[in-house]
Design a protein around this motif. Structure first.
Motif, PDB file in Angstrom:
ATOM      1  N   MET A 151      77.242  36.992  42.964  1.00 40.01           N
ATOM      2  CA  MET A 151      76.269  37.658  43.793  1.00 40.01           C
ATOM      3  C   MET A 151      76.868  38.935  44.380  1.00 40.01           C
ATOM      4  SD  MET A 151      73.328  35.671  44.690  1.00 40.01           S
ATOM      5  CE  MET A 151      73.021  34.252  45.654  1.00 40.01           C
ATOM      6  N   HIS A 152      78.191  38.959  44.538  1.00 42.61           N
ATOM      7  CA  HIS A 152      78.831  40.158  45.071  1.00 42.61           C
ATOM      8  C   HIS A 152      78.553  41.359  44.177  1.00 42.61           C
ATOM      9  CE1 HIS A 152      81.681  42.854  46.914  1.00 42.61           C
ATOM     10  NE2 HIS A 152      82.247  43.013  45.734  1.00 42.61           N
ATOM     11  N   GLN A 153      78.630  41.157  42.840  1.00 39.71           N
ATOM     12  CA  GLN A 153      78.366  42.264  41.922  1.00 39.71           C
ATOM     13  C   GLN A 153      76.938  42.763  42.057  1.00 39.71           C
ATOM     14  OE1 GLN A 153      79.978  39.491  40.866  1.00 39.71           O
ATOM     15  NE2 GLN A 153      81.928  40.223  40.119  1.00 39.71           N
ATOM     16  N   ILE A 154      75.992  41.872  42.239  1.00 42.83           N
ATOM     17  CA  ILE A 154      74.596  42.285  42.389  1.00 42.83           C
ATOM     18  C   ILE A 154      74.421  43.078  43.678  1.00 42.83           C
ATOM     19  CG2 ILE A 154      72.222  41.494  42.712  1.00 42.83           C
ATOM     20  CD1 ILE A 154      72.927  39.080  40.970  1.00 42.83           C
ATOM     21  N   ASN A 155      75.004  42.590  44.744  1.00 43.90           N
ATOM     22  CA  ASN A 155      74.865  43.266  46.038  1.00 43.90           C
ATOM     23  C   ASN A 155      75.503  44.648  46.041  1.00 43.90           C
ATOM     24  OD1 ASN A 155      73.438  41.176  47.248  1.00 43.90           O
ATOM     25  ND2 ASN A 155      75.294  40.141  47.891  1.00 43.90           N
ATOM     26  N   SER A 156      76.610  44.807  45.319  1.00 40.79           N
ATOM     27  CA  SER A 156      77.306  46.089  45.327  1.00 40.79           C
ATOM     28  C   SER A 156      76.816  47.032  44.233  1.00 40.79           C
ATOM     29  CB  SER A 156      78.816  45.870  45.189  1.00 40.79           C
ATOM     30  OG  SER A 156      79.112  45.268  43.946  1.00 40.79           O
ATOM     31  N   ALA A 157      75.953  46.564  43.345  1.00 42.81           N
ATOM     32  CA  ALA A 157      75.442  47.396  42.251  1.00 42.81           C
ATOM     33  C   ALA A 157      74.376  48.356  42.764  1.00 42.81           C
ATOM     34  CB  ALA A 157      74.848  46.513  41.155  1.00 42.81           C
ATOM     35  N   SER A 158      74.191  49.413  42.024  1.00 43.30           N
ATOM     36  CA  SER A 158      73.174  50.395  42.345  1.00 43.30           C
ATOM     37  C   SER A 158      71.797  49.736  42.410  1.00 43.30           C
ATOM     38  CB  SER A 158      73.178  51.485  41.266  1.00 43.30           C
ATOM     39  OG  SER A 158      72.029  52.283  41.362  1.00 43.30           O
ATOM     40  N   ALA A 159      70.945  50.250  43.241  1.00 41.78           N
ATOM     41  CA  ALA A 159      69.579  49.731  43.361  1.00 41.78           C
ATOM     42  C   ALA A 159      68.781  49.959  42.080  1.00 41.78           C
ATOM     43  CB  ALA A 159      68.875  50.384  44.545  1.00 41.78           C
ATOM     44  N   ASN A 160      69.309  50.766  41.165  1.00 43.94           N
ATOM     45  CA  ASN A 160      68.630  51.010  39.889  1.00 43.94           C
ATOM     46  C   ASN A 160      68.743  49.827  38.935  1.00 43.94           C
ATOM     47  OD1 ASN A 160      67.908  53.595  40.687  1.00 43.94           O
ATOM     48  ND2 ASN A 160      69.814  54.471  39.937  1.00 43.94           N
ATOM     49  N   TYR A 161      69.636  48.896  39.222  1.00 41.31           N
ATOM     50  CA  TYR A 161      69.822  47.746  38.343  1.00 41.31           C
ATOM     51  C   TYR A 161      68.833  46.642  38.693  1.00 41.31           C
ATOM     52  CZ  TYR A 161      74.210  49.842  36.908  1.00 41.31           C
ATOM     53  OH  TYR A 161      75.153  50.690  36.418  1.00 41.31           O
ATOM     54  N   THR A 162      68.352  45.968  37.671  1.00 41.86           N
ATOM     55  CA  THR A 162      67.459  44.840  37.842  1.00 41.86           C
ATOM     56  C   THR A 162      68.233  43.561  37.554  1.00 41.86           C
ATOM     57  OG1 THR A 162      65.555  46.138  37.147  1.00 41.86           O
ATOM     58  CG2 THR A 162      65.337  43.741  37.026  1.00 41.86           C
ATOM     59  N   PRO A 163      68.396  42.688  38.540  1.00 37.53           N
ATOM     60  CA  PRO A 163      69.114  41.433  38.309  1.00 37.53           C
ATOM     61  C   PRO A 163      68.355  40.547  37.324  1.00 37.53           C
ATOM     62  CG  PRO A 163      68.860  41.858  40.654  1.00 37.53           C
ATOM     63  CD  PRO A 163      67.992  42.835  39.929  1.00 37.53           C
ATOM     64  N   LEU A 164      69.092  39.969  36.384  1.00 33.42           N
ATOM     65  CA  LEU A 164      68.513  39.123  35.349  1.00 33.42           C
ATOM     66  C   LEU A 164      69.381  37.887  35.205  1.00 33.42           C
ATOM     67  CD1 LEU A 164      66.620  38.744  32.815  1.00 33.42           C
ATOM     68  CD2 LEU A 164      68.412  39.918  31.544  1.00 33.42           C
ATOM     69  N   LEU A 165      68.769  36.722  35.235  1.00 31.86           N
ATOM     70  CA  LEU A 165      69.483  35.467  35.050  1.00 31.86           C
ATOM     71  C   LEU A 165      68.953  34.789  33.798  1.00 31.86           C
ATOM     72  CD1 LEU A 165      71.363  33.166  36.078  1.00 31.86           C
ATOM     73  CD2 LEU A 165      69.366  32.266  37.273  1.00 31.86           C
ATOM     74  N   ILE A 166      69.861  34.451  32.896  1.00 38.31           N
ATOM     75  CA  ILE A 166      69.517  33.659  31.712  1.00 38.31           C
ATOM     76  C   ILE A 166      70.282  32.354  31.839  1.00 38.31           C
ATOM     77  CG2 ILE A 166      69.582  33.471  29.211  1.00 38.31           C
ATOM     78  CD1 ILE A 166      69.591  36.558  29.118  1.00 38.31           C
ATOM     79  N   GLN A 193      64.393  35.024  46.147  1.00 40.34           N
ATOM     80  CA  GLN A 193      63.977  35.557  47.448  1.00 40.34           C
ATOM     81  C   GLN A 193      64.851  36.739  47.858  1.00 40.34           C
ATOM     82  OE1 GLN A 193      64.182  31.968  49.779  1.00 40.34           O
ATOM     83  NE2 GLN A 193      62.099  31.349  49.240  1.00 40.34           N
ATOM     84  N   ASN A 194      66.146  36.680  47.539  1.00 39.33           N
ATOM     85  CA  ASN A 194      67.063  37.762  47.902  1.00 39.33           C
ATOM     86  C   ASN A 194      66.874  39.018  47.051  1.00 39.33           C
ATOM     87  OD1 ASN A 194      68.371  36.406  49.991  1.00 39.33           O
ATOM     88  ND2 ASN A 194      69.819  35.463  48.597  1.00 39.33           N
ATOM     89  N   TYR A 195      66.487  38.845  45.796  1.00 34.50           N
ATOM     90  CA  TYR A 195      66.472  39.982  44.869  1.00 34.50           C
ATOM     91  C   TYR A 195      65.099  40.291  44.274  1.00 34.50           C
ATOM     92  CZ  TYR A 195      71.418  39.181  45.378  1.00 34.50           C
ATOM     93  OH  TYR A 195      72.655  39.002  45.907  1.00 34.50           O
ATOM     94  N   GLN A 196      64.066  39.663  44.770  1.00 32.97           N
ATOM     95  CA  GLN A 196      62.713  39.889  44.259  1.00 32.97           C
ATOM     96  C   GLN A 196      62.322  41.360  44.342  1.00 32.97           C
ATOM     97  OE1 GLN A 196      59.681  37.773  46.396  1.00 32.97           O
ATOM     98  NE2 GLN A 196      58.085  38.270  44.926  1.00 32.97           N
ATOM     99  N   THR A 197      62.693  42.025  45.411  1.00 23.45           N
ATOM    100  CA  THR A 197      62.324  43.435  45.576  1.00 23.45           C
ATOM    101  C   THR A 197      63.032  44.333  44.566  1.00 23.45           C
ATOM    102  OG1 THR A 197      64.045  43.773  47.243  1.00 23.45           O
ATOM    103  CG2 THR A 197      61.831  43.178  48.034  1.00 23.45           C
TER     104      THR A 197
END
Length: 103
Positions: A1-16, A38-42
């Motif tokens: 989750m640290h990588q997602i939080n520190s990544a640019s807002a241009n990235y879309t989190p994807l879980l497979i 809930q944390n990354y829906q936006t």
């Protein structure tokens, strides 16, 4: 989750999440995915759950449902369907740069 939080807002989190359907963790995965959603829906979080071989998995279905319309559940009974599933997921994604290498 640290990588997602520190990544640019241009990235879309994807879980497979792929599984054979056997799980000893109870409802923990559903709760964790609901929290991630809930944390990354936006940011456009998407969740793909894939069941491979086993007859059914209500838990994997629940994991996808925890993300509402942004969740997808697929049951692939053989290697051909599994390749088709991953090809479909790939067709829905764009890689902007080398962020994939971080994970």
């Amino acid at each position: 989750m640290h990588q997602i939080n520190s990544a640019s807002a241009n990235y879309t989190p994807l879980l497979i999440f792929m599984s054979d359907g056997h799980n000893g963790d109870g409802d923990v995965p559903v709760q964790k995915i609901r929290s991630m959603y809930q944390n990354y829906q936006t940011r456009g979080f998407k969740c793909y759950t894939i069941l491979f071989r086993t007859a059914s998995s209500p838990r994997l279905q629940g994991m996808a449902q925890a993300c509402g319309a942004d969740g997808s559940y697929t049951h692939s009974v053989d290697e051909i369907q599994l390749v088709q599933t991953f090809s479909h997921i790939a067709s829905q994604c764009r890689v902007l740069d080398t962020m994939v290498k971080v994970f």
